[in-house]
Motif scaffolding. Structure first.
Motif, short mmCIF file in Angstrom:
data_model
loop_
_atom_site.label_atom_id
_atom_site.label_comp_id
_atom_site.label_asym_id
_atom_site.label_seq_id
_atom_site.Cartn_x
_atom_site.Cartn_y
_atom_site.Cartn_z
N LEU A 158 -2.48 8.39 6.59
CA LEU A 158 -3.51 7.87 5.71
C LEU A 158 -2.90 6.74 4.90
O LEU A 158 -1.73 6.83 4.51
CB LEU A 158 -4.02 8.98 4.78
N VAL A 159 -3.67 5.70 4.64
CA VAL A 159 -3.22 4.58 3.83
C VAL A 159 -4.10 4.49 2.59
O VAL A 159 -5.32 4.59 2.69
CB VAL A 159 -3.30 3.25 4.62
N VAL A 160 -3.47 4.32 1.43
CA VAL A 160 -4.19 4.05 0.19
C VAL A 160 -3.82 2.63 -0.21
O VAL A 160 -2.65 2.32 -0.41
CB VAL A 160 -3.79 5.02 -0.94
N THR A 161 -4.83 1.77 -0.30
CA THR A 161 -4.54 0.39 -0.66
C THR A 161 -4.10 0.28 -2.11
O THR A 161 -4.45 1.12 -2.95
CB THR A 161 -5.76 -0.53 -0.44
N ALA A 162 -3.34 -0.77 -2.38
CA ALA A 162 -2.94 -1.05 -3.75
C ALA A 162 -4.20 -1.28 -4.59
O ALA A 162 -5.19 -1.82 -4.08
CB ALA A 162 -2.05 -2.29 -3.78
N PRO A 163 -4.18 -0.87 -5.85
CA PRO A 163 -5.37 -1.06 -6.69
C PRO A 163 -5.76 -2.54 -6.79
O PRO A 163 -4.90 -3.41 -6.90
CB PRO A 163 -4.92 -0.54 -8.06
N ALA A 164 -7.06 -2.78 -6.74
CA ALA A 164 -7.61 -4.12 -6.91
C ALA A 164 -8.98 -3.98 -7.55
O ALA A 164 -9.82 -3.22 -7.05
CB ALA A 164 -7.71 -4.84 -5.57
N GLY A 165 -9.20 -4.67 -8.63
CA GLY A 165 -10.49 -4.62 -9.30
C GLY A 165 -10.88 -3.23 -9.77
O GLY A 165 -12.06 -2.89 -9.80
N GLY A 166 -9.89 -2.41 -10.09
CA GLY A 166 -10.16 -1.05 -10.57
C GLY A 166 -10.38 -0.02 -9.47
O GLY A 166 -10.72 1.12 -9.76
N HIS A 167 -10.19 -0.43 -8.21
CA HIS A 167 -10.45 0.47 -7.09
C HIS A 167 -9.26 0.48 -6.13
O HIS A 167 -8.56 -0.52 -5.98
CB HIS A 167 -11.68 0.02 -6.30
N SER A 168 -9.08 1.60 -5.48
CA SER A 168 -8.21 1.70 -4.31
C SER A 168 -9.09 2.14 -3.16
O SER A 168 -10.19 2.66 -3.37
CB SER A 168 -7.08 2.71 -4.51
N GLU A 169 -8.60 1.93 -1.95
CA GLU A 169 -9.38 2.31 -0.78
C GLU A 169 -8.53 3.17 0.14
O GLU A 169 -7.35 2.90 0.35
CB GLU A 169 -9.85 1.07 -0.03
N ILE A 170 -9.13 4.23 0.65
CA ILE A 170 -8.50 5.06 1.67
C ILE A 170 -8.84 4.44 3.01
O ILE A 170 -10.00 4.13 3.29
CB ILE A 170 -8.99 6.52 1.58
N LYS A 171 -7.81 4.26 3.83
CA LYS A 171 -7.99 3.67 5.15
C LYS A 171 -7.16 4.46 6.16
O LYS A 171 -6.18 5.10 5.81
CB LYS A 171 -7.51 2.22 5.18
N ASP B 129 0.82 -1.20 0.00
CA ASP B 129 0.00 0.00 0.00
C ASP B 129 0.86 1.27 0.00
O ASP B 129 2.07 1.21 0.13
CB ASP B 129 -0.93 -0.02 1.22
N PHE B 130 0.19 2.39 -0.14
CA PHE B 130 0.82 3.70 -0.20
C PHE B 130 0.49 4.41 1.11
O PHE B 130 -0.67 4.77 1.34
CB PHE B 130 0.25 4.45 -1.41
N VAL B 131 1.48 4.58 1.97
CA VAL B 131 1.27 5.16 3.30
C VAL B 131 1.77 6.60 3.30
O VAL B 131 2.93 6.85 2.95
CB VAL B 131 1.98 4.34 4.39
N LEU B 132 0.90 7.51 3.70
CA LEU B 132 1.24 8.93 3.74
C LEU B 132 1.31 9.40 5.19
O LEU B 132 0.49 9.00 6.02
CB LEU B 132 0.19 9.75 3.00
#
Length: 164
Positions: free
Chosen positions: A78-91, A63-66
């Motif tokens: 903030l964490v942005v998940t790696a793309p999966a199925g055309g989507h990323s998720e903010i966590k 993931d992409f951690v900011l």
């Protein structure tokens, strides 16, 4: 706010100190308390969350951690998940309560959306507890709208922002 007081957002490289560990600990402890399941410390968190705090590099390896900072002081994460199925998720959007109202969360979201634009995902998703009305309003200002839930936990609001 002077230039030296500006919030900067950087990608956590995974090797520079404990990175988001303290911020994640605060996030999870507060969330458990808000859910009515307050715990005394990180060791009493559910295993999934303890793992994020104890080893964020492993927990978010793909993931992409900011991290938002002012000088060397971490203000939020903030964490942005790696793309999966055309989507990323903010966590795990979290701002230290001492720094709320100073644009930290907005800076993190802007950086996350810039990152997802570069990845070519169709949409960015997130889930937020219904009682976090300030967070929901913030997400709406950034173009997120409530969508059909992909997570059936009670009081969890699912939101999405189409990027195309």
């Amino acid at each position: 706010m002077s230039e030296r007081d500006e919030v900067t957002v950087v990608r956590w490289a995974g090797h520079d100190g404990d990175g988001p560990a303290q911020l994640l600990a605060a996030y999870h402890l507060r969330t458990e308390a808000e859910k009515g399941a307050a715990v005394a410390d990180v060791t009493a968190l559910p295993e999934r969350y303890r793992a994020e705090v104890s080893d964020p590099q492993a927990a978010f390896a793909d993931d992409f951690v900011l991290i938002a900072k002012r000088a060397d002081t971490p203000l939020g994460c903030l964490v942005v998940t790696a793309p999966a199925g055309g989507h990323s998720e903010i966590k795990r959007l979290w701002t230290d309560p001492a720094f709320r109202g100073q644009g930290v969360a907005s800076a993190l979201i802007r950086a996350a959306l810039a990152h997802t634009a570069d990845t070519g995902v169709e949409s960015v998703r997130l889930s937020v507890w219904a009682w976090r009305t300030d967070a929901i309003a913030l997400y709406e200002r950034f173009g997120f709208g409530v969508t059909t839930s992909w997570d059936e936990r009670n009081q969890l609001v699912c939101m999405e922002r189409v990027t195309a």
